[in-house]
Design a protein around this motif. Structure first.
Motif, mmCIF file in Angstrom:
data_model
loop_
_atom_site.group_PDB
_atom_site.id
_atom_site.type_symbol
_atom_site.label_atom_id
_atom_site.label_comp_id
_atom_site.label_asym_id
_atom_site.label_seq_id
_atom_site.Cartn_x
_atom_site.Cartn_y
_atom_site.Cartn_z
ATOM 1 N N THR A 240 0.853 -1.188 0.000
ATOM 2 C CA THR A 240 0.000 0.000 0.000
ATOM 3 C C THR A 240 0.889 1.238 0.000
ATOM 4 O OG1 THR A 240 -0.094 0.212 2.410
ATOM 5 C CG2 THR A 240 -1.711 -1.259 1.360
ATOM 6 N N LEU A 241 0.289 2.379 -0.274
ATOM 7 C CA LEU A 241 1.041 3.634 -0.239
ATOM 8 C C LEU A 241 1.636 3.870 1.138
ATOM 9 C CD1 LEU A 241 1.992 6.322 -1.403
ATOM 10 C CD2 LEU A 241 -0.294 7.251 -0.962
ATOM 11 N N ASN A 242 0.866 3.565 2.188
ATOM 12 C CA ASN A 242 1.374 3.768 3.544
ATOM 13 C C ASN A 242 2.546 2.845 3.851
ATOM 14 O OD1 ASN A 242 -0.381 5.841 4.264
ATOM 15 N ND2 ASN A 242 -1.979 4.417 4.951
ATOM 16 N N ASP A 243 2.513 1.613 3.334
ATOM 17 C CA ASP A 243 3.640 0.694 3.519
ATOM 18 C C ASP A 243 4.918 1.289 2.939
ATOM 19 O OD1 ASP A 243 1.988 -1.240 4.673
ATOM 20 O OD2 ASP A 243 1.611 -2.238 2.758
ATOM 21 N N ILE A 244 4.803 1.792 1.713
ATOM 22 C CA ILE A 244 5.977 2.320 1.003
ATOM 23 C C ILE A 244 6.484 3.583 1.691
ATOM 24 C CG2 ILE A 244 6.831 3.189 -1.208
ATOM 25 C CD1 ILE A 244 4.480 1.538 -2.488
ATOM 26 N N ALA A 245 5.568 4.470 2.061
ATOM 27 C CA ALA A 245 5.955 5.723 2.716
ATOM 28 C C ALA A 245 6.628 5.456 4.060
ATOM 29 C CB ALA A 245 4.716 6.598 2.898
ATOM 30 N N ARG A 246 6.091 4.495 4.809
ATOM 31 C CA ARG A 246 6.670 4.157 6.120
ATOM 32 C C ARG A 246 8.100 3.667 5.952
ATOM 33 N NH1 ARG A 246 3.406 0.374 7.291
ATOM 34 N NH2 ARG A 246 1.743 1.815 7.868
ATOM 35 N N GLN A 247 8.329 2.818 4.960
ATOM 36 C CA GLN A 247 9.671 2.294 4.714
ATOM 37 C C GLN A 247 10.636 3.413 4.315
ATOM 38 O OE1 GLN A 247 10.713 -0.736 5.259
ATOM 39 N NE2 GLN A 247 12.801 -0.414 4.486
ATOM 40 N N ALA A 248 10.134 4.399 3.548
ATOM 41 C CA ALA A 248 10.982 5.496 3.082
ATOM 42 C C ALA A 248 11.165 6.584 4.137
ATOM 43 C CB ALA A 248 10.382 6.103 1.821
ATOM 44 N N GLY A 249 10.435 6.491 5.243
ATOM 45 C CA GLY A 249 10.549 7.491 6.299
ATOM 46 C C GLY A 249 9.877 8.798 5.948
ATOM 47 N N ALA A 250 8.768 8.719 5.216
ATOM 48 C CA ALA A 250 8.042 9.919 4.807
ATOM 49 C C ALA A 250 6.553 9.688 4.992
ATOM 50 C CB ALA A 250 8.343 10.250 3.350
ATOM 51 N N SER A 251 5.798 10.778 5.032
ATOM 52 C CA SER A 251 4.341 10.640 5.025
ATOM 53 C C SER A 251 3.884 10.272 3.625
ATOM 54 C CB SER A 251 3.682 11.952 5.460
ATOM 55 O OG SER A 251 3.903 12.957 4.480
ATOM 56 N N ALA A 252 2.676 9.753 3.525
ATOM 57 C CA ALA A 252 2.145 9.377 2.211
ATOM 58 C C ALA A 252 2.069 10.592 1.282
ATOM 59 C CB ALA A 252 0.767 8.733 2.370
ATOM 60 N N SER A 253 1.661 11.729 1.817
ATOM 61 C CA SER A 253 1.540 12.933 0.979
ATOM 62 C C SER A 253 2.914 13.447 0.544
ATOM 63 C CB SER A 253 0.777 14.027 1.731
ATOM 64 O OG SER A 253 1.442 14.373 2.934
ATOM 65 N N ALA A 254 3.913 13.379 1.458
ATOM 66 C CA ALA A 254 5.256 13.840 1.104
ATOM 67 C C ALA A 254 5.879 12.939 0.031
ATOM 68 C CB ALA A 254 6.145 13.879 2.337
ATOM 69 N N LEU A 255 5.673 11.635 0.170
ATOM 70 C CA LEU A 255 6.213 10.717 -0.827
ATOM 71 C C LEU A 255 5.539 10.928 -2.182
ATOM 72 C CD1 LEU A 255 8.200 8.355 -1.237
ATOM 73 C CD2 LEU A 255 6.263 6.806 -0.864
ATOM 74 N N THR A 256 4.244 11.166 -2.155
ATOM 75 C CA THR A 256 3.526 11.432 -3.407
ATOM 76 C C THR A 256 4.069 12.673 -4.092
ATOM 77 O OG1 THR A 256 1.512 10.356 -2.591
ATOM 78 C CG2 THR A 256 1.264 11.927 -4.407
ATOM 79 N N ARG A 257 4.372 13.710 -3.312
ATOM 80 C CA ARG A 257 4.947 14.930 -3.893
ATOM 81 C C ARG A 257 6.314 14.644 -4.523
ATOM 82 N NH1 ARG A 257 2.700 17.441 0.689
ATOM 83 N NH2 ARG A 257 4.711 17.339 1.782
ATOM 84 N N LEU A 258 7.135 13.817 -3.843
ATOM 85 C CA LEU A 258 8.450 13.469 -4.396
ATOM 86 C C LEU A 258 8.319 12.776 -5.750
ATOM 87 C CD1 LEU A 258 10.526 12.141 -1.349
ATOM 88 C CD2 LEU A 258 10.984 14.173 -2.715
ATOM 89 N N PHE A 259 7.398 11.831 -5.843
ATOM 90 C CA PHE A 259 7.209 11.116 -7.105
ATOM 91 C C PHE A 259 6.669 12.051 -8.189
ATOM 92 C CE2 PHE A 259 7.931 7.234 -4.812
ATOM 93 C CZ PHE A 259 8.337 6.323 -5.775
ATOM 94 N N GLN A 260 5.768 12.943 -7.819
ATOM 95 C CA GLN A 260 5.225 13.869 -8.809
ATOM 96 C C GLN A 260 6.298 14.831 -9.314
ATOM 97 O OE1 GLN A 260 1.947 15.457 -6.520
ATOM 98 N NE2 GLN A 260 0.474 14.066 -7.476
ATOM 99 N N GLU A 261 7.171 15.292 -8.414
ATOM 100 C CA GLU A 261 8.193 16.264 -8.786
ATOM 101 C C GLU A 261 9.327 15.637 -9.595
ATOM 102 O OE1 GLU A 261 9.472 18.001 -5.141
ATOM 103 O OE2 GLU A 261 7.537 18.979 -4.734
ATOM 104 N N HIS A 262 9.708 14.386 -9.242
ATOM 105 C CA HIS A 262 10.890 13.778 -9.856
ATOM 106 C C HIS A 262 10.579 12.680 -10.865
ATOM 107 C CE1 HIS A 262 13.865 15.757 -7.217
ATOM 108 N NE2 HIS A 262 12.881 15.756 -6.345
ATOM 109 N N ARG A 263 9.362 12.143 -10.829
ATOM 110 C CA ARG A 263 9.018 11.055 -11.748
ATOM 111 C C ARG A 263 7.756 11.348 -12.568
ATOM 112 N NH1 ARG A 263 13.647 9.958 -11.058
ATOM 113 N NH2 ARG A 263 14.459 8.139 -9.936
ATOM 114 N N ASN A 264 7.122 12.469 -12.307
ATOM 115 C CA ASN A 264 5.887 12.834 -13.018
ATOM 116 C C ASN A 264 4.824 11.745 -12.924
ATOM 117 O OD1 ASN A 264 6.763 15.363 -13.879
ATOM 118 N ND2 ASN A 264 7.745 14.517 -15.679
ATOM 119 N N THR A 265 4.746 11.089 -11.783
ATOM 120 C CA THR A 265 3.759 10.041 -11.568
ATOM 121 C C THR A 265 3.503 9.913 -10.071
ATOM 122 O OG1 THR A 265 3.183 7.765 -12.159
ATOM 123 C CG2 THR A 265 5.443 8.147 -11.404
ATOM 124 N N THR A 266 2.686 8.959 -9.674
ATOM 125 C CA THR A 266 2.416 8.695 -8.264
ATOM 126 C C THR A 266 3.165 7.438 -7.841
ATOM 127 O OG1 THR A 266 0.506 7.278 -8.712
ATOM 128 C CG2 THR A 266 0.111 9.671 -8.558
#
Length: 326
Positions: A240-266
């Motif tokens: 899930t998104l929360n699983d991935i965000a937890r592993q990366a040490g970020a909130s779900a919204s912060a991780l989504t912003r990173l992907f949008q800014e650097h990968r143009n996707t979610t």
């Protein structure tokens, strides 16, 4: 035209290179303006038109064929190309990756990618041509020694994201300024025009995923890299998104912003792409595994949805990949 008004495009549409209803003339004139290519007419009435403007070293065009066409220019070599349909759709094959281009999704085509294009009848596209020399000069400024290596882009550029919308806005501004470059017009300062040209190129180099960013080392944030590694190592797991965000040490919204800014996707769309790429590789190499086994091994429990996503990404069904691979 979807997303682009006639008023926005008027300065470019007034710069006609040719219009034609003849197949041979159309192929010859487009080859002269862009690149030599093989052109196959698939059906429909030929109603071709090319308009072109130049802004410093950049060339911007609109092109239509009227009829459905298949185009094979091979590698571009001396330039890169950004294509976005103004109306209609096109399938653009860049090496092993494909883009279903429409008014919300452009294709960024690197110079060394083997290229094949299929335009549906009525498709009309906006094209931005950037010389290789310009790219390399700007790359040296942005990424230093990393820019001495081969450049390759992720080919899909979504225009319905903040990054994509910014690129579209810059393109519209460039087109709007074309009349200022005409003979006799009051020209803006040369340094300012060069700044606009450079900004458009740098926007793509900084924001569209490419090999120079990766080789520069610090272009990919650590949390984004952790998330991608975590996903790639667990393609078959029900993440899930929360699983991935937890592993990366970020909130779900912060991780989504990173992907949008650097990968143009979610993050979840990136995970799906990783799974589909892994499935394609196994279908080509493991002849003993069925399509169902392959789908399940990379986390797809619904075979019909897997096939739908697979065709959307690669332009063919899993069984067709298996047949060609065999």
């Amino acid at each position: 035209m979807h997303g682009w008004s006639r008023l926005e495009l008027a300065p470019l549409l007034n710069r006609r290179v040719f219009s034609s209803t003849q197949q041979d003339e159309t192929r010859a004139r487009v080859s002269e303006a862009l690149k030599e290519h093989r052109l196959t007419w698939k059906g429909g009435r030929v109603d071709a038109e090319l308009n072109r403007g130049r802004f410093g070293s950049l060339t911007v065009c609109t092109l239509r064929y009227g009829a459905e066409v298949h185009i094979e220019p091979d590698r571009l070599q001396d330039f890169m190309l950004v294509q976005v349909p103004l109306r209609g759709r096109a399938r653009i094959e860049c090496g092993d990756e494909g883009v279903n281009a429409d008014p919300d999704c452009a294709a960024v085509i690197a110079p060394n990618r083997r290229l094949r294009l299929h335009w549906e009848a009525g498709c009309e596209q906006l094209l931005l041509k950037i010389p290789r020399g310009k790219l390399e000069a700007m790359g040296q400024r942005a990424f230093g020694q990393a820019a001495s290596r081969p450049l390759d882009f992720s080919p899909a550029l979504r225009l319905d994201t903040p990054i994509g919308a910014a690129w579209r806005s810059m393109m519209a501004s460039l087109i709007h300024l074309l009349p200022t470059l005409d003979d006799g017009a009051r020209r803006p300062p040369a340094a300012w025009l060069e700044h606009l040209e450079d900004t458009l190129v740098l926007h793509l180099l900084y924001n569209q995923p490419n090999t120079w960013q990766t080789q520069a080392g610090d272009a990919v944030p650590r949390r984004l890299s952790i998330a991608e590694t975590y996903m790639r190592e667990r393609l078959g797991a029900p993440l899930t998104l929360n699983d991935i965000a937890r592993q990366a040490g970020a909130s779900a919204s912060a991780l989504t912003r990173l992907f949008q800014e650097h990968r143009n996707t979610t993050p979840m769309n990136a995970l799906r792409a990783f799974r589909l790429d892994a499935a394609r590789n196994r279908l080509k190499t493991d002849m003993d595994a069925s399509v169902t086994e392959v789908a399940l091994s990379v986390g797809f429990g619904h075979l019909g949805r897997f096939s739908e996503y697979y065709r959307e990404r690669f332009g063919e069904l899993p069984r067709e990949t298996r047949r060609l691979g065999g």
